[in-house]
Design an enzyme around this catalytic site. Structure first.
Site, PDB file in Angstrom:
ATOM      1  CG  HIS A  31      -1.773   1.076   1.497  1.00 50.84           C
ATOM      2  ND1 HIS A  31      -3.122   1.006   1.191  1.00 50.84           N
ATOM      3  CD2 HIS A  31      -1.560   2.317   1.989  1.00 50.84           C
ATOM      4  CE1 HIS A  31      -3.682   2.161   1.504  1.00 50.84           C
ATOM      5  NE2 HIS A  31      -2.766   2.968   1.987  1.00 50.84           N
ATOM      6  CG  PHE A  75     -12.376   7.706   3.129  1.00 48.86           C
ATOM      7  CD1 PHE A  75     -11.677   8.843   2.760  1.00 48.86           C
ATOM      8  CD2 PHE A  75     -13.343   7.810   4.112  1.00 48.86           C
ATOM      9  CE1 PHE A  75     -11.940  10.053   3.370  1.00 48.86           C
ATOM     10  CE2 PHE A  75     -13.609   9.020   4.724  1.00 48.86           C
ATOM     11  CZ  PHE A  75     -12.905  10.151   4.354  1.00 48.86           C
ATOM     12  CG  HIS A  77      -5.460   5.943  12.444  1.00 46.41           C
ATOM     13  ND1 HIS A  77      -4.370   6.628  12.916  1.00 46.41           N
ATOM     14  CD2 HIS A  77      -5.545   6.267  11.130  1.00 46.41           C
ATOM     15  CE1 HIS A  77      -3.825   7.330  11.950  1.00 46.41           C
ATOM     16  NE2 HIS A  77      -4.509   7.127  10.844  1.00 46.41           N
ATOM     17  CG  HIS A 122      -1.349   4.397   9.848  1.00 47.28           C
ATOM     18  ND1 HIS A 122      -2.463   3.772   9.370  1.00 47.28           N
ATOM     19  CD2 HIS A 122      -1.584   5.719   9.675  1.00 47.28           C
ATOM     20  CE1 HIS A 122      -3.341   4.655   8.936  1.00 47.28           C
ATOM     21  NE2 HIS A 122      -2.836   5.853   9.125  1.00 47.28           N
ATOM     22  CD  GLU A 174      -3.526   9.918   8.902  1.00 52.87           C
ATOM     23  OE1 GLU A 174      -4.617   9.362   8.701  1.00 52.87           O
ATOM     24  OE2 GLU A 174      -2.469   9.290   9.047  1.00 52.87           O
TER      25      GLU A 174
HETATM   26 FE   LIG Z   1      -4.082   7.438   8.811  1.00 56.60          FE
END
Ligand SMILES: [Fe+2]
Length: 440
Positions: A297, A355, A377, A340, A346
């Protein structure tokens, strides 16, 4: 998606480009040739300049525009604080921000039908201080009606980036008109006066006020010379003047609070302008998304539309990133965002769809979230299970899906209103006890 589908056409004319010199005149000869400040201007226009940078910054960063107008913008009374304005009553100063290491997600804000763009502008949070030209602020706005016709707004505190999530905005600015619809963003730089009307009825959206610097296009590095947001797709207004001599209310956001005055005639009286400081808009549907075609990713920096760099190389004051339709083809990889914790905060909001591959229920379009600095999160247990068990095939994030993220180097504080008045949704990643422990 190569352009967005809009609820209304754009009837205005634009110049194209980003961060370069432009000129536009609504009457022939309004812009003088060669001499910027002629002793006598055509039509008796007044020459004025607006500086968006100090005079001595490197030439590539210089933001200066000459305006040729019917009356100078000095034709106004003294400013005074508008003490009973909802914005001044509701806004917390930076020292009153509340800080939490937890993730927060908010339900879409109810549209205040009785509000206009200014009375419906709600501060969510931010960092820093406009008087020191450091930091930024995040807002949600809702409105059911246009600003009064003889009213204009400007922020002396910073550049305003507007992202309508529902509905459309017509902005009349000193440099001309912009129509900004859901799926588009616009930037009105510090000091430029503007008026917001609603060509299609009620609106909801998000705003970012940048107290320092200006937005730039990100460097492309090994991507090469094209990709992400292309320079040609930014649209800049063309000159359009209002000859009205009806006095106008000017509302200034100055050091965090709204001040008002009366201006003689319309402030939108610029017949011609030339320079490097002007508003602009961009259709997020034109973003040329780059992604992984092998495995893993990629970092979300690959989705950056605009960035405001800090003095630390590569560490942005804020990046504006877009998550739009794209193919996911990574092999043998966990495709959604992995678990992460980032030094960058963010702030994300959903324009439409979702999303990720699976759209959210339409009533959640307009939700927004904050994952602050070092906030853990990632997927909820069910999504994680699906992503780790399914047979991987190419998958398309459907056309029409669009999310936006403001990723900042700052820890973001929240207003009391954001914490106590606006409705929060249960955190999806608050998964204490729900994941199965790995066996070794
Ligand atoms: Fe994030």
């Amino acid at each position: 998606m190569t352009t967005s589908t809009f609820e209304i056409d754009d009837k205005f004319k634009y110049l194209n480009g980003f961060n370069g010199y432009h000129q536009s005149e609504a009457a022939e000869g309004a812009i003088p040739s060669v001499i910027n400040i002629p002793q006598k201007s055509k039509y008796g226009l007044y020459t004025e300049r607006i500086s968006g940078s100090s005079f001595t910054v490197p030439r590539k960063d210089s933001k200066q525009t000459w305006l040729y107008r019917l009356l100078p913008s000095t034709c106004h009374e003294e400013f005074s604080l508008i003490e009973n304005h909802p914005f001044n009553l509701n806004q917390a100063s930076d020292s009153k921000y509340q800080y939490s290491p937890s993730q927060s997600t908010w339900a879409p804000v109810r549209i205040a039908k009785e509000a206009d763009f200014i009375t419906g502008l709600q501060l969510i949070g931010g960092a820093g201080n406009p008087t020191l030209k450091e930091g930024l602020a995040y807002y949600v706005f809702t409105a059911g009606k246009s600003m009064p016709p003889n009213q204009a707004f400007y922020s002396a505190d910073g550049d305003f980036l507007l992202a309508p999530q529902k509905g459309s905005l017509d902005l009349l600015t000193e440099m001309g008109y912009l129509r900004v619809r859901a799926n588009e963003i616009c930037v009105v730089p510090r000091g430029i006066r503007f008026h917001v009307s609603l060509p299609t009825g009620p609106v909801r959206g998000f705003a970012l006020e940048l107290f320092e610097g200006h937005f730039e296009l990100p460097e492309l590095g090994p991507i090469g010379s094209t990709g992400l947001a292309n320079i040609r797709d930014f649209e800049i207004p063309t000159a359009s003047y209002d000859n009205s001599d009806v006095d106008m209310d000017i509302i200034a956001k100055f050091a965090g609070q709204l001040h008002g005055t009366i201006h003689r005639g319309s402030i939108f009286n610029v017949v011609g302008w030339q320079g490097t400081y002007y508003p602009y808009k961009y259709d997020l549907g034109k973003f040329n998304t780059i992604g992984s075609v092998s495995y893993d990713h990629p970092d979300p920096s690959i989705f950056t539309v605009l960035t405001c760099p800090s003095s630390i190389p590569g560490e942005a004051v804020v990046d504006v990133a877009v998550f739009g339709p794209r193919w996911l083809v990574m092999e043998k990889s966990y495709r959604p965002p992995y678990f992460h914790r980032n030094t960058m905060s963010e702030f994300a909001f959903l324009i439409k769809g979702g999303f990720d591959v699976t759209p959210l229920p339409p009533q959640l379009e307009g939700l927004f979230s904050l994952s602050n600095t070092m906030c853990a999160h990632g997927a909820d247990p069910e999504s994680w299970k699906q992503a780790t068990e399914k047979v991987l095939q190419p998958q398309k994030i459907p056309p029409g899906n669009l999310g936006v993220m403001f990723e900042s180097r700052y820890i973001i504080g929240l207003t009391k209103g954001a914490n106590n008045t606006l409705m929060k949704l249960p955190g999806k990643s608050a998964a204490f006890g729900e994941f199965e422990r790995a066996k070794i």
